[in-house]
Write a protein that holds these residues in place. Structure first.
Motif, PDB file in Angstrom:
ATOM      1  N   TRP A 199       0.822  -1.204   0.000  1.00 19.95           N
ATOM      2  CA  TRP A 199       0.000   0.000   0.000  1.00 19.95           C
ATOM      3  C   TRP A 199       0.855   1.253   0.000  1.00 19.95           C
ATOM      4  O   TRP A 199       1.680   1.442   0.869  1.00 19.95           O
ATOM      5  CB  TRP A 199      -0.885  -0.028   1.235  1.00 19.95           C
ATOM      6  CG  TRP A 199      -2.201   0.624   1.056  1.00 19.95           C
ATOM      7  CD1 TRP A 199      -3.389   0.023   0.822  1.00 19.95           C
ATOM      8  CD2 TRP A 199      -2.474   2.014   1.121  1.00 19.95           C
ATOM      9  NE1 TRP A 199      -4.389   0.953   0.727  1.00 19.95           N
ATOM     10  CE2 TRP A 199      -3.858   2.178   0.905  1.00 19.95           C
ATOM     11  CE3 TRP A 199      -1.690   3.145   1.319  1.00 19.95           C
ATOM     12  CZ2 TRP A 199      -4.470   3.417   0.903  1.00 19.95           C
ATOM     13  CZ3 TRP A 199      -2.290   4.382   1.308  1.00 19.95           C
ATOM     14  CH2 TRP A 199      -3.669   4.509   1.104  1.00 19.95           C
TER      15      TRP A 199
ATOM     16  N   PRO B 245      -3.488   2.304  -4.730  1.00 20.80           N
ATOM     17  CA  PRO B 245      -4.084   2.733  -3.463  1.00 20.80           C
ATOM     18  C   PRO B 245      -4.455   4.209  -3.479  1.00 20.80           C
ATOM     19  O   PRO B 245      -3.781   5.032  -4.103  1.00 20.80           O
ATOM     20  CB  PRO B 245      -2.984   2.461  -2.439  1.00 20.80           C
ATOM     21  CG  PRO B 245      -2.111   1.441  -3.089  1.00 20.80           C
ATOM     22  CD  PRO B 245      -2.144   1.751  -4.545  1.00 20.80           C
TER      23      PRO B 245
ATOM     24  N   ALA C  78      -6.870   7.244  -0.847  1.00 18.35           N
ATOM     25  CA  ALA C  78      -7.678   7.443   0.360  1.00 18.35           C
ATOM     26  C   ALA C  78      -8.131   8.887   0.429  1.00 18.35           C
ATOM     27  O   ALA C  78      -7.409   9.808   0.016  1.00 18.35           O
ATOM     28  CB  ALA C  78      -6.888   7.085   1.617  1.00 18.35           C
TER      29      ALA C  78
ATOM     30  N   LEU D 264      -9.604   5.081   9.828  1.00 18.29           N
ATOM     31  CA  LEU D 264      -9.001   4.070   8.968  1.00 18.29           C
ATOM     32  C   LEU D 264     -10.009   3.102   8.368  1.00 18.29           C
ATOM     33  O   LEU D 264      -9.766   2.528   7.301  1.00 18.29           O
ATOM     34  CB  LEU D 264      -7.961   3.268   9.765  1.00 18.29           C
ATOM     35  CG  LEU D 264      -6.724   4.038  10.223  1.00 18.29           C
ATOM     36  CD1 LEU D 264      -5.935   3.203  11.230  1.00 18.29           C
ATOM     37  CD2 LEU D 264      -5.856   4.411   9.035  1.00 18.29           C
TER      38      LEU D 264
ATOM     39  N   ARG E  94     -10.862   3.875   4.946  1.00 17.93           N
ATOM     40  CA  ARG E  94      -9.741   4.292   4.118  1.00 17.93           C
ATOM     41  C   ARG E  94      -8.698   3.208   3.891  1.00 17.93           C
ATOM     42  O   ARG E  94      -7.927   3.302   2.928  1.00 17.93           O
ATOM     43  CB  ARG E  94      -9.046   5.513   4.757  1.00 17.93           C
ATOM     44  CG  ARG E  94      -9.863   6.790   4.766  1.00 17.93           C
ATOM     45  CD  ARG E  94      -9.138   7.872   5.557  1.00 17.93           C
ATOM     46  NE  ARG E  94      -9.742   9.199   5.399  1.00 17.93           N
ATOM     47  CZ  ARG E  94     -10.710   9.676   6.151  1.00 17.93           C
ATOM     48  NH1 ARG E  94     -11.211   8.915   7.139  1.00 17.93           N
ATOM     49  NH2 ARG E  94     -11.201  10.874   5.945  1.00 17.93           N
ATOM     50  N   TYR E  95      -8.631   2.229   4.766  1.00 15.23           N
ATOM     51  CA  TYR E  95      -7.557   1.230   4.698  1.00 15.23           C
ATOM     52  C   TYR E  95      -8.162  -0.159   4.581  1.00 15.23           C
ATOM     53  O   TYR E  95      -8.530  -0.773   5.572  1.00 15.23           O
ATOM     54  CB  TYR E  95      -6.678   1.347   5.944  1.00 15.23           C
ATOM     55  CG  TYR E  95      -5.450   0.471   5.923  1.00 15.23           C
ATOM     56  CD1 TYR E  95      -4.867   0.036   4.727  1.00 15.23           C
ATOM     57  CD2 TYR E  95      -4.855   0.073   7.117  1.00 15.23           C
ATOM     58  CE1 TYR E  95      -3.741  -0.753   4.728  1.00 15.23           C
ATOM     59  CE2 TYR E  95      -3.712  -0.714   7.126  1.00 15.23           C
ATOM     60  CZ  TYR E  95      -3.168  -1.129   5.920  1.00 15.23           C
ATOM     61  OH  TYR E  95      -2.034  -1.923   5.925  1.00 15.23           O
TER      62      TYR E  95
ATOM     63  N   ASP F  64      -6.902  -2.991   4.164  1.00 12.63           N
ATOM     64  CA  ASP F  64      -6.154  -4.055   4.814  1.00 12.63           C
ATOM     65  C   ASP F  64      -6.177  -3.955   6.337  1.00 12.63           C
ATOM     66  O   ASP F  64      -5.424  -4.662   7.019  1.00 12.63           O
ATOM     67  CB  ASP F  64      -4.693  -4.042   4.341  1.00 12.63           C
ATOM     68  CG  ASP F  64      -4.470  -4.948   3.145  1.00 12.63           C
ATOM     69  OD1 ASP F  64      -5.383  -5.738   2.827  1.00 12.63           O
ATOM     70  OD2 ASP F  64      -3.395  -4.872   2.514  1.00 12.63           O
ATOM     71  N   LEU F  65      -7.052  -3.108   6.894  1.00 14.08           N
ATOM     72  CA  LEU F  65      -7.117  -2.976   8.347  1.00 14.08           C
ATOM     73  C   LEU F  65      -7.460  -4.306   9.033  1.00 14.08           C
ATOM     74  O   LEU F  65      -6.821  -4.650  10.042  1.00 14.08           O
ATOM     75  CB  LEU F  65      -8.122  -1.894   8.731  1.00 14.08           C
ATOM     76  CG  LEU F  65      -8.231  -1.557  10.214  1.00 14.08           C
ATOM     77  CD1 LEU F  65      -6.902  -1.089  10.778  1.00 14.08           C
ATOM     78  CD2 LEU F  65      -9.307  -0.483  10.440  1.00 14.08           C
TER      79      LEU F  65
ATOM     80  N   PRO G  57       1.129   1.842   6.006  1.00 10.48           N
ATOM     81  CA  PRO G  57       0.065   2.630   5.389  1.00 10.48           C
ATOM     82  C   PRO G  57      -0.718   3.484   6.372  1.00 10.48           C
ATOM     83  O   PRO G  57      -1.287   4.508   5.985  1.00 10.48           O
ATOM     84  CB  PRO G  57      -0.827   1.570   4.744  1.00 10.48           C
ATOM     85  CG  PRO G  57       0.080   0.412   4.518  1.00 10.48           C
ATOM     86  CD  PRO G  57       1.005   0.417   5.679  1.00 10.48           C
ATOM     87  N   VAL G  58      -0.779   3.080   7.647  1.00 10.19           N
ATOM     88  CA  VAL G  58      -1.458   3.905   8.647  1.00 10.19           C
ATOM     89  C   VAL G  58      -0.777   5.269   8.739  1.00 10.19           C
ATOM     90  O   VAL G  58      -1.431   6.314   8.824  1.00 10.19           O
ATOM     91  CB  VAL G  58      -1.460   3.198  10.015  1.00 10.19           C
ATOM     92  CG1 VAL G  58      -2.008   4.122  11.105  1.00 10.19           C
ATOM     93  CG2 VAL G  58      -2.271   1.913   9.939  1.00 10.19           C
TER      94      VAL G  58
ATOM     95  N   ILE H  29      -1.751   7.201   5.459  1.00 11.55           N
ATOM     96  CA  ILE H  29      -3.146   7.635   5.421  1.00 11.55           C
ATOM     97  C   ILE H  29      -3.411   8.756   6.428  1.00 11.55           C
ATOM     98  O   ILE H  29      -4.145   9.707   6.133  1.00 11.55           O
ATOM     99  CB  ILE H  29      -4.084   6.450   5.694  1.00 11.55           C
ATOM    100  CG1 ILE H  29      -3.985   5.435   4.550  1.00 11.55           C
ATOM    101  CG2 ILE H  29      -5.532   6.903   5.861  1.00 11.55           C
ATOM    102  CD1 ILE H  29      -4.617   4.089   4.865  1.00 11.55           C
TER     103      ILE H  29
END
Length: 432
Positions: A56, A177, A179, A364, A367-368, A370-371, A421-422, A425
């Motif tokens: 990501w 990716p 967001a 998140l 937006r994410y 893969d969380l 990625p956190v 984002i």
């Protein structure tokens, strides 16, 4: 503890042991996040498609191609030249077909600017460049699915300007990716909540260091060792706020040389100075001064914390850095001054990561994608670490078997990879 690897836990992500990968960290404002050493991770560019994973990252630029005269990439078809200015943001891009895109963004204005490539339907950012100086060009590379897009130029000290909307033809799926931007306003409530949580931890820390001091004063070194670990683990859970601790934090953390490079116990202070003495046969009398200074530093932090302010923009980065620092320091033994409790500290660091992630979760979730996968790997990492602390007795690093070491490195390495990625984002962005 060197029992055979039990294999993946029920519902845990598939592990790919032995796969050592190059790092490809997301870019935040033109700066790549540092890679944590000595970790074996499970996701690579080569296997991302096969495993269903995503490496990501927003679109990024190649700084080696930054020039003042519109550099080309040497291919038969050069990048699309796009103007960045107050009056012509995005000029030069007329659309195209879905797939990889390369843009040469050239700032023709007299002021530096940030440039975002946005999805016009959702506002999601697909690519960004910060600090594009006047007269310079940088390449931005992204992968776009079919849809409507535009460049937004955000000059320093001026309002945002969104350029013309262009159409990319092709399927909407398959883009890189993206967001919706997280703003400073979004992050302020998270920072305030985390600040209150840290305030409670400083009170707990003060109580435990006072207990440590009493044990040292009484000459009960066994009780002092127990109190030291309890207090140190509370401090280790507060990693999301370390940057705001100032001088008190330096006194508590005991910054100084690694144990192997220390000429004597006088070379460091704080928790590690007390640790060194408790596990190197020093007398209680010799530790009264260090324990007292540690308690004073903790009380100073507790008393000053209500006047401190966490930087909301740093929360996402810290959520990633806590476990990255764990891989760099705790899993290498660099911070062991005698207690052999690096894995206990790593477990407390994981608690700190989850505390920060809990506050960021509402931002998140949408937006994410893969969380859930990140949560699964954090669960797996917690299970792995807990195996080394059964009954409250933590296995020293040097006693780990090869399989245990590989699994621990793999689990934390994968968690660090998915936390990157956190940081990307939750990097606060301008939208106006």
């Amino acid at each position: 503890m060197s029992d055979p690897d039990p294999g993946p836990e029920p519902g845990a992500p598939e592990e790919r042991p032995g796969v050592r990968t190059p790092r490809a960290w997301p870019v935040i404002g033109g700066r790549r996040l540092a890679a944590a050493p000595v970790v074996v991770v499970a996701v690579t560019v080569a296997v991302a498609v096969a495993t269903g994973g995503t490496l990501w990252a927003f679109g990024s630029f190649d700084s080696s191609r930054s020039t003042g005269d519109g550099a080309k990439d040497g291919s038969a078809k050069g990048p699309t030249a796009v103007e960045v200015s107050l009056g012509a943001c995005g000029k030069g891009w007329r659309g195209g077909s879905a797939g990889p895109q390369t843009f040469a963004l050239h700032n023709t204005s007299s002021t530096a600017a940030e440039v975002d490539l946005i999805d016009r339907a959702t506002g999601a950012v697909h690519g960004e460049i910060e600090g594009l100086a006047p007269g310079t060009t940088r390449e931005l590379r992204v992968v776009l699915g079919g849809g409507s897009y535009a460049f937004t130029c955000l000059p320093d000290d001026a309002a945002a300007i969104t350029g013309p909307t262009v159409r990319i033809e092709g399927p909407a799926t398959g883009g890189g990716p993206a967001a919706v931007p997280v703003t400073q306003h979004d992050l302020i409530p998270v920072a305030l909540a985390h600040q209150r949580w840290v305030a409670d931890r400083t009170v707990e820390l003060a109580e435990l260091t006072a207990e440590l001091k009493r044990a040292v004063d009484d000459g009960d070194l066994d009780a002092a060792r127990t109190a030291w670990l309890s207090a140190h683990l509370v401090y280790a859970r507060m990693g999301g706020a370390y940057d705001a601790f100032g001088a008190a934090g330096e006194a508590i953390d005991g910054s100084g040389p690694a144990p192997s490079g220390a000429a004597s116990a006088k070379d460091f202070e704080g928790f590690h100075r007390v640790e060194y003495g408790l596990w190197h046969g020093e007398s209680a009398a010799s530790l009264r001064g260090p324990a007292d200074r540690l308690a004073q530093a903790v009380h100073a932090l507790r008393d000053s914390w209500p006047q401190q302010r966490l930087d909301p923009a740093q929360l996402g980065l810290r959520a990633h850095e806590i476990l990255e620092d764990t891989a760099r320091s705790e899993l290498t033994g660099r911070t062991d001054y005698g207690s052999g409790t690096n894995l206990a500290t790593a477990r407390a660091n994981l608690d700190g990561t989850r505390e920060l992630l809990g506050g960021l979760r509402p931002l998140l979730t949408s937006r994410y994608p893969d969380l859930p996968r990140l949560d699964a790997w954090l669960d797996r990492t917690q299970h792995t670490l807990d195996r080394f602390g059964e009954g409250g007795h933590w296995t020293p690093l040097e006693r780990l078997g090869r399989q245990d070491r590989q699994r621990l490195n793999s689990d934390i390495g994968q968690a660090v990879e998915l936390l990157a990625p956190v940081a990307t984002i939750c990097d606060a962005r301008r939208t106006a």
